[in-house]
Design a protein around this motif. Structure first.
Motif, PDB file in Angstrom:
ATOM      1  N   UNK A  74      50.076  55.408  28.942  1.00 33.54           N
ATOM      2  CA  UNK A  74      51.154  56.351  29.215  1.00 33.54           C
ATOM      3  C   UNK A  74      50.773  57.783  28.867  1.00 33.54           C
ATOM      4  N   UNK A  75      49.988  57.936  27.826  1.00 34.68           N
ATOM      5  CA  UNK A  75      49.636  59.270  27.335  1.00 34.68           C
ATOM      6  C   UNK A  75      48.155  59.354  27.029  1.00 34.68           C
ATOM      7  N   UNK A  76      47.710  60.596  26.893  1.00 32.91           N
ATOM      8  CA  UNK A  76      46.324  60.869  26.476  1.00 32.91           C
ATOM      9  C   UNK A  76      46.375  61.734  25.222  1.00 32.91           C
ATOM     10  N   UNK A  77      45.427  61.484  24.324  1.00 33.60           N
ATOM     11  CA  UNK A  77      45.344  62.204  23.062  1.00 33.60           C
ATOM     12  C   UNK A  77      43.926  62.692  22.864  1.00 33.60           C
ATOM     13  N   UNK A  78      43.768  63.802  22.149  1.00 35.54           N
ATOM     14  CA  UNK A  78      42.425  64.207  21.736  1.00 35.54           C
ATOM     15  C   UNK A  78      42.291  63.823  20.268  1.00 35.54           C
ATOM     16  N   UNK A  79      41.222  63.092  19.980  1.00 37.46           N
ATOM     17  CA  UNK A  79      41.033  62.510  18.657  1.00 37.46           C
ATOM     18  C   UNK A  79      39.613  62.789  18.189  1.00 37.46           C
ATOM     19  N   UNK A  80      39.493  63.250  16.956  1.00 39.90           N
ATOM     20  CA  UNK A  80      38.175  63.446  16.366  1.00 39.90           C
ATOM     21  C   UNK A  80      37.804  62.164  15.646  1.00 39.90           C
ATOM     22  N   UNK A  81      36.592  61.695  15.907  1.00 43.32           N
ATOM     23  CA  UNK A  81      36.159  60.406  15.381  1.00 43.32           C
ATOM     24  C   UNK A  81      34.721  60.512  14.867  1.00 43.32           C
ATOM     25  N   UNK A  82      34.459  59.832  13.765  1.00 41.57           N
ATOM     26  CA  UNK A  82      33.110  59.803  13.210  1.00 41.57           C
ATOM     27  C   UNK A  82      32.503  58.417  13.236  1.00 41.57           C
ATOM     28  N   UNK A  83      33.112  57.489  13.957  1.00 39.25           N
ATOM     29  CA  UNK A  83      32.625  56.112  14.002  1.00 39.25           C
ATOM     30  C   UNK A  83      31.359  55.999  14.843  1.00 39.25           C
ATOM     31  N   UNK A  84      30.399  55.202  14.382  1.00 41.87           N
ATOM     32  CA  UNK A  84      29.154  55.062  15.143  1.00 41.87           C
ATOM     33  C   UNK A  84      29.328  54.321  16.465  1.00 41.87           C
ATOM     34  N   UNK A  85      30.389  53.536  16.604  1.00 43.17           N
ATOM     35  CA  UNK A  85      30.556  52.783  17.853  1.00 43.17           C
ATOM     36  C   UNK A  85      31.503  53.458  18.848  1.00 43.17           C
ATOM     37  N   UNK A  86      31.898  54.691  18.582  1.00 40.74           N
ATOM     38  CA  UNK A  86      32.775  55.418  19.513  1.00 40.74           C
ATOM     39  C   UNK A  86      32.005  55.709  20.795  1.00 40.74           C
ATOM     40  N   UNK A  87      32.469  55.114  21.901  1.00 42.19           N
ATOM     41  CA  UNK A  87      31.785  55.275  23.183  1.00 42.19           C
ATOM     42  C   UNK A  87      32.807  55.191  24.310  1.00 42.19           C
ATOM     43  N   UNK A  88      32.493  55.813  25.417  1.00 43.48           N
ATOM     44  CA  UNK A  88      33.368  55.789  26.586  1.00 43.48           C
ATOM     45  C   UNK A  88      33.584  54.343  27.026  1.00 43.48           C
ATOM     46  N   UNK A  89      34.851  54.003  27.299  1.00 44.06           N
ATOM     47  CA  UNK A  89      35.201  52.671  27.766  1.00 44.06           C
ATOM     48  C   UNK A  89      35.582  51.699  26.661  1.00 44.06           C
ATOM     49  N   UNK A  90      35.389  52.080  25.403  1.00 45.39           N
ATOM     50  CA  UNK A  90      35.712  51.184  24.293  1.00 45.39           C
ATOM     51  C   UNK A  90      37.226  51.104  24.116  1.00 45.39           C
ATOM     52  N   UNK A  91      37.749  49.888  24.095  1.00 41.42           N
ATOM     53  CA  UNK A  91      39.158  49.676  23.750  1.00 41.42           C
ATOM     54  C   UNK A  91      39.186  49.367  22.264  1.00 41.42           C
TER      55      UNK A  91
END
Length: 183
Positions: A74-91
Motif C-alpha cells: 500500500x505504501x513505500x518508505x525510505x529506510x536506512x539499514x545496516x544489515x548485510x543481507x539487505x538486497x533488492x527483492x528481499x521480503x
C-alpha cells in the motif's frame, strides 16, 4: 507435555477456544496445568519488500549503511539499514512508524546522517524471536504477502496447553492422542 493449540486444530475441527479446549480435556480426565499465550511482544510489524537500494550512506560501527525503498503493498518508505543481507527483492520483517517492538519501544521516523528513516527492517533479536542478529534482517519467503501482519503470517499468535499426563493415560503422550480426546 506442552501442546500447541494450533497443532490440535490441525487434527480436529475445533469450534472451541484454547480455554474451552482445556476445560474439555479436564472433563475427560486429562489435567491441563496451564494455557499459555505465545504471542510475541511486538505489534504493527508487517511483511515488507526492499524495492531498491538507492544509495550508500557510509559506515557505522563497521557496517555499511544503505538507504532502501521498502514497499508494503500500500505504501513505500525510505529506510536506512545496516544489515548485510539487505538486497533488492528481499521480503523481510518491517516495522513502519507506529509499530511497537519488544519492551514497548515505539518505532518512529529518525534522522540518520541527515536523512529521514521511516521505520526499521528488523532482525530476529530486535523482534525477540531469537538471538540471530549478525545475519541481518529476518528474511521471509519470496511469496510472503506484502503488508501482512508478521505475527499472523508466521503463525506466532497461538497458545500452548501444558498438560500433565498421568500414568493411566499413556494414550495422551502425543498430540494425536490429545486431539482424539477433543474429537
Amino acid at each position: 507435555m506442552k501442546v500447541p493449540y494450533r497443532w490440535l486444530r490441525e487434527f480436529v475441527d475445533l469450534d472451541l477456544g484454547p480455554a474451552e479446549a482445556a476445560d474439555r480435556l479436564l472433563n475427560a480426565g486429562i489435567e491441563v496445568a496451564a494455557v499459555i499465550p505465545t504471542r510475541p511482544d511486538f505489534r504493527g510489524v508487517v511483511v515488507g519488500e526492499i524495492e531498491a537500494v538507492e544509495r550508500e550512506l557510509g559506515d557505522s560501527h563497521g557496517r555499511r549503511l544503505v538507504l532502501c525503498r521498502v514497499g508494503t503493498g500500500e505504501r513505500r518508505f525510505q529506510v536506512i539499514c545496516g544489515a548485510p543481507n539487505a538486497a533488492v527483492g528481499l521480503r523481510a520483517a518491517f516495522a513502519p512508524p507506529g509499530a511497537v517492538l519488544p519492551g514497548g519501544r515505539e518505532v518512529g521516523v529518525a534522522r540518520i546522517r541527515g536523512v529521514a528513516s521511516e521505520g526499521m527492517l528488523c532482525s530476529e533479536r530486535e523482534l525477540g524471536l531469537g538471538e540471530e542478529h549478525e545475519a541481518g534482517v529476518l528474511a521471509l519467503e519470496p511469496g510472503a504477502p506484502l503488508g501482512a501482519d508478521l505475527v499472523e503470517h508466521l503463525g506466532l499468535d497461538d497458545y500452548v496447553l501444558e498438560i500433565d499426563i498421568t500414568p493411566n493415560r499413556p494414550d495422551c503422550l502425543s498430540v494425536v492422542g490429545v486431539a482424539r480426546e477433543l474429537a
